[in-house]
Scaffold this active site. Structure first.
Site, PDB file in Angstrom:
ATOM      1  N   TYR A 189     -15.903 -53.649   9.020  1.00 29.71           N
ATOM      2  CA  TYR A 189     -15.759 -54.358  10.295  1.00 29.71           C
ATOM      3  C   TYR A 189     -14.878 -55.600  10.176  1.00 29.71           C
ATOM      4  CZ  TYR A 189     -19.262 -51.331  12.370  1.00 29.71           C
ATOM      5  OH  TYR A 189     -19.948 -50.240  12.844  1.00 29.71           O
ATOM      6  N   LYS A 219     -23.994 -46.742  -0.684  1.00 28.98           N
ATOM      7  CA  LYS A 219     -23.357 -45.520  -1.190  1.00 28.98           C
ATOM      8  C   LYS A 219     -22.651 -45.888  -2.495  1.00 28.98           C
ATOM      9  CE  LYS A 219     -22.010 -41.193  -0.461  1.00 28.98           C
ATOM     10  NZ  LYS A 219     -22.929 -40.054  -0.419  1.00 28.98           N
ATOM     11  N   ASP A 255     -27.115 -41.554   2.350  1.00 28.11           N
ATOM     12  CA  ASP A 255     -27.200 -40.244   3.030  1.00 28.11           C
ATOM     13  C   ASP A 255     -28.645 -39.737   3.070  1.00 28.11           C
ATOM     14  OD1 ASP A 255     -26.566 -40.232   0.358  1.00 28.11           O
ATOM     15  OD2 ASP A 255     -24.955 -38.764   0.494  1.00 28.11           O
ATOM     16  N   ASP A 265     -25.182 -50.470  11.465  1.00 26.95           N
ATOM     17  CA  ASP A 265     -24.829 -50.236  12.866  1.00 26.95           C
ATOM     18  C   ASP A 265     -25.281 -48.836  13.279  1.00 26.95           C
ATOM     19  OD1 ASP A 265     -23.740 -50.436  15.350  1.00 26.95           O
ATOM     20  OD2 ASP A 265     -21.651 -50.426  14.719  1.00 26.95           O
TER      21      ASP A 265
END
Ligand code: NAD
Length: 480
Positions: A130, A177, A210, A234
């Site tokens: 972002y 991740k 995930d 988000d």
């Protein structure tokens, strides 16, 4: 007893369903006796169309910097280039680093598959993808920079643990991740482990995002507080709000050192705007969070308990589990206002301290690491997409102290010894290394770039290959 002074507050009605749900929230705030001195600013589509690319005018910043407290309805972010996301701009400009999104089930009054769900998502609000730094570098390839900082990660992780401690929560889960993004998400995870060690009474766990996302959608009751980098937070806070009951239910706070902004987590829902069907609950619950922040815990408690009682009494907008007789936006607000002073009888009653001390977190002071350079990654635009031809062109420039070690295409090694099956775009990363680690210099890089330019190589960007106190500060090319 003298009445406490009104709290200065900036509000914005936003776009789409924004004005309707803001009207509803303001009516409930007024009826609850909130002590507020309200200033209104305009944000969103109308401002974008007046030529302000950030969707906000200079005067509005003055109001926000004066009141430092913002209750914001959702806005519609115009699609495409030239427009910046106002939400992102406001959060970053005012330093609102922590986005807190409680996602709670209200079973059996609102249908949900997860009746005991009570999850708080703590989302990093300023960094990650972002940062909005994007470039088109070749005809075929665009890039977005993912920036993760140690102080940014430390502040949000510490905030999550402080929040858990303050609210008597027993577990903080970090999702990242870092099996793939070993430096960026790896830093977030490493900071999480460091900070967690300072809170031994709180269980700390890490999950790859995930499987973490799958569990949050499937068995959210196993989570308590979840802290995440910006993008995952988000996405997954919408998932969490939706599985709790409806995306229209959740409020959120955006907290900084000096300012705070409160909003619903949903967007401007333009397809249902102007029909008096939108659920104002997200903004009403955000208003309760705002009152607690403003030191009006008594009003927050009255408002929140009246809202819970309304839900218990079966008053619901259309999104709240397809009720037989849904009420409209304003009727829902009236129903909440009519129950002020009442409390739920089956859902837990909320209790807020009159004044809640703000959670203050500061990143720790660190000694800067010693930085050395091993070489440089040179990214080139090579339209014929042939790695061997590119290597031959680079060889013409490869007579200095930095030698070509590797060429990759989208991270996959294509030279030396690439596979013919690997699909190549026109965007190649060419790694040049000094003979000995840590001995490369900027002057050598500049000389290399000069030679590449003379050899007709189209360089689109470079990245230094650094070590920090001897520790590798770059990913190894695949195949190395
Ligand atoms: P959205 O949240 O506006 O809508 C998603 C779905 O949820 C739609 O079906 C909508 O009708 C429904 N919904 C949302 N809020 C509801 C409510 N209060 N009551 C009943 N139903 C509700 O998401 P979107 O459609 O992806 O985005 C629409 C616009 O909102 C976009 O321009 C987006 O950029 C913007 N947006 C703004 C914010 C913000 O201002 N904070 C946040 C998210 C999206």
């Amino acid at each position: 007893m003298t009445a406490s002074p009104d709290t200065p507050l900036t509000i914005a009605r936003g776009d789409g369903i924004g004005p309707e749900i803001m009207d509803a929230a303001l009516r409930v705030l007024d009826a609850a006796g909130a002590r507020l001195a309200i200033e209104e600013i305009q944000i969103g589509q109308a401002v974008y169309h007046r030529g302000h690319s950030a969707g906000i005018e200079p005067d509005a910043w003055e109001s926000l910097r004066r009141t430092r407290l913002f209750l914001k309805a959702p806005i519609t972010t115009p699609q495409g280039g030239g427009f910046k996301s106002l939400n992102v701009t406001v959060r970053k400009s005012l330093g609102l680093f922590a986005n807190v999104r409680p996602c709670v089930a209200y079973s059996p009054f609102l249908p949900t598959k997860h009746p005991t769900m009570d999850v708080v998502i703590v989302r990093e609000n300023e960094e990650d993808l972002y940062a909005g730094i994007e470039h088109r570098q070749t005809d075929e390839v665009v890039q977005c920079l993912k920036l993760v900082s140690r102080p940014g990660s430390e502040r949000i992780v510490r905030y999550a643990f402080e929040y858990a401690r303050r609210h008597g929560r027993s577990k903080v889960t970090c999702m990242s991740k870092d099996n793939i993004m070993k430096l960026t998400d790896g830093l977030f995870h490493a900071v999480f482990d460091e900070v967690a060690a300072e809170y031994p009474e709180i269980e700390a766990e890490h999950s790859i995002v995930d499987i973490g996302a799958a569990r949050l959608a499937d068995t959210p009751e196993i989570f308590d507080v979840v802290v995440m980098p910006n993008l995952y937070g988000d996405i997954l806070s919408d998932v969490a709000a939706q599985v709790a009951g409806s995306v229209g239910l959740a409020g959120s706070s955006n907290i900084g050192r000096d300012c705070a902004m409160f909003e619903a987590i949903h967007g401007s829902a333009p397809t249902i705007a102007g029909q008096d069907v939108a659920n104002p609950s997200g903004l009403i619950l955000a208003s309760a969070m705002m009152l607690v922040h403003a030191g009006q815990g008594d009003v927050a408690e009255r408002l929140h308990n009246a809202w819970l009682r309304t839900v218990e009494d079966g008053v619901a907008t259309a999104d709240m589990g397809s009720p037989a007789s849904p009420v409209g936006t304003q009727a829902f607000a009236d129903a909440v206002a009519a129950r002020l002073g009442e409390e739920p009888t089956r859902l837990p009653v909320v209790r807020y301290p009159q004044v809640e001390e703000a959670i203050r977190v500061e990143p720790s002071v660190r000694v800067r690491a010693t930085k050395t350079m091993d070489g440089v990654d040179v990214f080139v635009d090579h339209p014929d997409r042939d790695p061997d031809a590119l290597a031959a062109a680079l060889a013409a420039a490869d007579d200095g102290p930095l030698s070509l070690a590797l060429i990759t295409n989208r991270g996959v090694k294509v030279w030396p010894d690439g596979l013919p099956e690997t699909f190549c775009t026109d965007h190649f990363r060419c790694r040049f290394l000094a003979a000995d680690p840590g001995t490369a210099t900027q002057a050598q890089v500049v000389a290399l770039l000069h030679r590449l330019e003379q050899a007709g190589v189209d360089v689109v960007k470079t990245e230094g290959l650094y070590r920090f106190d001897g520790e590798l500060g770059y990913s190894l090319g695949q195949g190395q």
